[in-house]
Enzyme design. Structure first.
Site, short mmCIF file in Angstrom:
data_model
loop_
_atom_site.label_atom_id
_atom_site.label_comp_id
_atom_site.label_asym_id
_atom_site.label_seq_id
_atom_site.Cartn_x
_atom_site.Cartn_y
_atom_site.Cartn_z
N ASP A 19 -9.30 -9.91 8.55
CA ASP A 19 -8.83 -8.55 8.27
C ASP A 19 -9.84 -7.45 8.61
O ASP A 19 -9.45 -6.42 9.11
CB ASP A 19 -8.47 -8.45 6.78
N GLY A 74 0.36 -10.48 12.27
CA GLY A 74 -0.09 -11.80 12.70
C GLY A 74 -1.60 -11.99 12.77
O GLY A 74 -2.06 -12.95 13.39
N TYR A 95 -1.84 -3.42 -6.63
CA TYR A 95 -1.62 -4.05 -5.32
C TYR A 95 -2.90 -4.07 -4.45
O TYR A 95 -3.57 -3.03 -4.32
CB TYR A 95 -0.49 -3.35 -4.55
N SER A 124 -1.34 -4.10 9.89
CA SER A 124 -1.02 -5.01 8.79
C SER A 124 0.30 -5.74 9.07
O SER A 124 1.25 -5.14 9.57
CB SER A 124 -0.86 -4.22 7.50
N ARG A 156 2.97 -4.50 17.35
CA ARG A 156 4.29 -5.13 17.34
C ARG A 156 5.21 -4.22 18.13
O ARG A 156 5.59 -3.16 17.67
CB ARG A 156 4.73 -5.23 15.87
N ARG A 176 0.84 -1.19 0.00
CA ARG A 176 0.00 0.00 0.00
C ARG A 176 0.88 1.24 0.00
O ARG A 176 1.97 1.25 0.55
CB ARG A 176 -0.90 0.03 1.24
N ARG A 227 1.17 -20.55 17.44
CA ARG A 227 0.14 -21.44 17.98
C ARG A 227 0.04 -21.37 19.51
O ARG A 227 -1.00 -21.68 20.08
CB ARG A 227 0.43 -22.88 17.52
N GLU A 228 1.13 -20.97 20.14
CA GLU A 228 1.11 -20.88 21.61
C GLU A 228 0.27 -19.69 22.10
O GLU A 228 -0.03 -19.59 23.28
CB GLU A 228 2.53 -20.80 22.18
N ASN A 229 -0.09 -18.82 21.20
CA ASN A 229 -0.92 -17.67 21.61
C ASN A 229 -2.28 -18.12 22.15
O ASN A 229 -2.99 -17.35 22.79
CB ASN A 229 -1.10 -16.69 20.45
N LYS A 288 -9.81 -2.32 1.76
CA LYS A 288 -9.56 -1.19 2.66
C LYS A 288 -10.33 0.06 2.21
O LYS A 288 -10.85 0.80 3.04
CB LYS A 288 -8.06 -0.91 2.74
N ALA A 318 5.15 -10.37 0.17
CA ALA A 318 4.54 -11.33 -0.76
C ALA A 318 3.24 -11.82 -0.14
O ALA A 318 3.13 -11.98 1.07
CB ALA A 318 5.49 -12.49 -1.00
N ARG A 319 2.24 -12.07 -0.98
CA ARG A 319 0.90 -12.35 -0.47
C ARG A 319 0.28 -13.56 -1.15
O ARG A 319 0.67 -13.93 -2.25
CB ARG A 319 0.00 -11.14 -0.75
N ASN A 327 -2.54 -15.37 11.14
CA ASN A 327 -2.12 -16.51 11.96
C ASN A 327 -3.04 -16.69 13.16
O ASN A 327 -3.41 -17.81 13.50
CB ASN A 327 -0.67 -16.33 12.44
N HIS A 373 -10.51 -2.72 11.47
CA HIS A 373 -9.43 -3.55 10.92
C HIS A 373 -9.20 -4.73 11.87
O HIS A 373 -8.19 -4.79 12.56
CB HIS A 373 -8.17 -2.68 10.80
O1 SAT Z 1 -3.06 -4.43 1.09
S1 SAT Z 1 -4.01 -4.63 2.16
O2 SAT Z 1 -4.36 -3.33 2.73
O3 SAT Z 1 -5.19 -5.26 1.65
C1 SAT Z 1 -3.32 -5.61 3.37
C2 SAT Z 1 -2.93 -4.82 4.55
O4 SAT Z 1 -1.97 -4.05 4.44
O5 SAT Z 1 -3.56 -4.94 5.60
MN MN Z 2 -5.18 -5.52 6.84
#
Ligand code: SAT
Ligand code: MN
Length: 589
Positions: free
Chosen positions: A277, A255, A201, A252, A403, A73, A497-499, A210, A371-372, A258, A230
């Site tokens: 998301d 995690g 993107y 973004s 984070r 983004r 996974r421990e979360n 978004k 990478a997505r 995950n 979000h």
């Molecule tokens: O590119 S997106 O906005 O869809 C993913 C993200 O940054 O949360």
């Molecule tokens: Mn997002």
């Protein structure tokens, strides 16, 4: 007589002048035809848009390599265009609608010449949901057309909802020439319109995500008394079979995916996935907060995803139920024709990097850090049976997080809604590769919405306070941080996974366990060691203490920098947030 939709499409076609117009029905067959065009005809930066991957490793899967400048983004090129700059707030770039229009008209004049315009009617939300919204996006690239089929509910139900009305969210998208100098993402909240040029993107180009479901939807939500956030949505099942639903906001690439698909390491616990998301949160008829995920797929970060960290995502990617699955800017293991990324935990084979160049040891990552993958929720083995519930699911806890290498404890419970909103208003996170900026810088990101709140963030915090008052019993607010490090730079908590151990404490706190298991700190409650199951974890000596530490000096400084950040919102910052932060500051002594 042409309908408002047909007229609008005609108008956009007069401006962009495509060679042909294709109305998408969202069918499987159509997706296969469009992918075929992406494999054989269309090119980005001299390479085919799609390259088929080994179906034995990843069925129905295609690799897409983006233009090298188009990998994340671009917040500095993202604008909210409204007559009143104050309404938009300092958290957004601003242009007047007229100025934005004239700039965008020049950039999109004839931009689809020789290309196909795809007209994509889609719904955000389930067709039976009163909260779903009908939208139409135009695009001129197969990659975006196919991605939208995965991420939204495309086709007939959207057209039916629109009918002859003008009540649909409009999105005009063109990749233009991918030149970052001619790249803009413009939002027109009053017209329910997004105009994006120059990027393919995700967050810049899949306009239901978004751009609509957060930036424009946040305007709708403010006036209609709901929240567009979000957030992931999950159900946590305990050994008695009881499921507690929670929504969690993290910036973004911190995690969310995950956590949304976590495979528990604690026996008897299990996570049900509803969204990874975006959450739309409404006050239900019983006065509780209900959450639904308006999306139909996952657009997740590939690096770091493996059988060890997120086995359910690997299963999702390999399920081959919904056509297709896309990989964007991963490396390529040439011997298997399979996507490869750092952290996949597979023996490195001769491979190409994300731009298709031969990769050598020590030459930097093979996959782009952002990478997505783009994959349908229908592929997900942990998808909740409630995913399609048109009313959403009742939320017992809201989790906010970021984070942070230091300062923020592993988990903290706010004593009430107001304190949660106050701490949420100054929450910080170290930046990631999901947006183009310097990675690893601490920035304030209230509710993980800084890049996504479409209006003045001061007003947004006021809206949160009002929402708390609209609820019979607002959900408890928690803060999490999986990323705290020790003095030597090692993570204190194993994460992934421990979360589940932290999630277990959270749901126990919401289920009447208010009296025990928590210790007071000046800013909220942290778990006592005995209240969290740490069996079988190999925590370093002293780690638990460090993980749950709330250092008074650090937190006083935190509140000071938080206040400095909030100062830019001036009078728009609710007095109650200002006073709430003063109180927390005083608690810190
Ligand atoms: O590119 S997106 O906005 O869809 C993913 C993200 O940054 O949360
Ligand atoms: Mn997002």
């Amino acid at each position: 007589m042409a309908t408002p939709l047909e007229k609008w499409v005609e108008e956009q076609a007069r401006l962009t002048r495509p060679a042909r117009i294709h109305w998408c029905d969202g069918s499987d067959e159509e997706a296969r035809r469009i992918v075929e065009i992406g494999c054989r005809e269309e090119k980005v930066n001299g390479q085919p848009v799609f390259q088929e991957l080994n179906p034995d490793a990843f069925p129905y899967s295609y690799l897409h390599r983006s233009h090298p400048t188009d990998v994340a983004r671009t917040e500095h090129l993202t604008f909210v265009c409204h007559p009143d700059r104050e309404e938009v707030g300092p958290n957004n770039n601003w242009l007047s609608p007229e100025a934005a229009r004239s700039r965008m008209r020049v950039l999109t004049d004839g931009c689809m010449a020789g290309r196909t315009m795809y007209v994509m009617p889609y719904l955000m939300g389930h067709p039976d949901s009163p909260y779903a919204r009908a939208c139409v996006q135009l695009t001129d690239i197969s990659y975006v057309a196919v991605s939208m089929r995965i991420m939204t509910r495309m086709g007939r139900p959207a057209l039916e909802r629109i009918g002859g009305s003008d009540d649909f969210v409009k999105g005009l998208h063109s990749v233009g020439d991918f030149n970052p100098e001619r790249r803009f993402i413009m939002h027109f909240p009053e017209e329910h319109f997004v105009w994006s040029v120059g990027s393919g993107y995700g967050g810049n180009a899949l306009l239901g995500k978004k751009c609509f479901s957060l930036r424009i939807a946040s305007w709708l939500a403010r006036s209609e008394n709901w929240l567009a956030e979000h957030m992931i949505i999950i159900g946590i099942e305990d050994p008695r079979g009881r499921i507690t639903y929670v929504a969690a906001a993290l910036p973004s690439a911190c995690g969310k995916t995950n956590l949304a698909m976590l495979e528990s390491t604690l026996p008897g616990y299990r996570i049900w996935t509803l969204g990874d998301d975006i959450a739309w949160l409404h006050v239900g008829p019983d006065g509780r907060l209900y959450a639904l995920n308006p999306e139909a797929g996952f657009f997740g970060v590939a690096p770091g995803t493996s059988l060890r960290t997120n086995p359910n995502m690997v299963k999702t990617l390999q399920a081959g139920r919904f056509y297709p699955t896309l990989f964007t800017n991963t490396g390529l293991d040439v011997s298997r024709n399979a996507p490869w990324w750092e952290g996949l935990d597979e023996t490195p084979n001769p491979r190409l990097d994300w731009q298709g160049r031969p990769w050598k040891e020590g030459a930097g990552p093979a996959a782009h850090p952002n990478a997505r993958f783009t994959v349908s929720a229908q592929n997900c083995p942990t998808l909740s049976p409630e995913y399609d519930n048109p009313a959403g699911v009742p939320i017992s806890a809201i989790i906010l997080g970021g984070r942070r290498t230091s300062v923020a404890p592993l988990v903290l419970q706010s004593r009430d809604w107001l304190e949660g909103v106050c701490l949420g208003s100054i929450m910080g996170s170290e930046t990631t590769a999901a947006a183009i900026h310097q990675v690893g810088q601490l920035r304030r990101d209230p509710m993980a919405m800084l890049p996504f709140c479409g209006y003045n963030l001061g007003d947004y915090l006021g809206h949160w306070l009002r929402m708390g008052e609209s609820l019979k019993e607002p959900p408890a607010i928690f803060f999490v941080n999986w990323f705290r490090k020790d003095g030597g730079g090692d993570f204190l908590w194993p994460g992934f996974r421990e979360n589940i151990r932290v999630m277990k404490w959270i749901i126990e706190r919401t289920a009447g366990g208010q009296g025990n298991g928590a210790a007071e700190t000046p800013i909220g409650l942290v778990p006592e060691r005995s209240a969290v199951n740490l069996d079988g974890l190999d925590l370093a000596p002293g780690a638990w203490k460090e993980l749950t530490a709330v250092d008074r000096n650090e937190w006083r400084a935190e509140i000071t920098t938080g206040r400095e950040f909030l100062a830019q919102f001036g009078d728009r910052l609710p007095t109650r947030v200002r006073e709430g932060l003063d109180r927390l500051d005083r608690n810190l002594g």
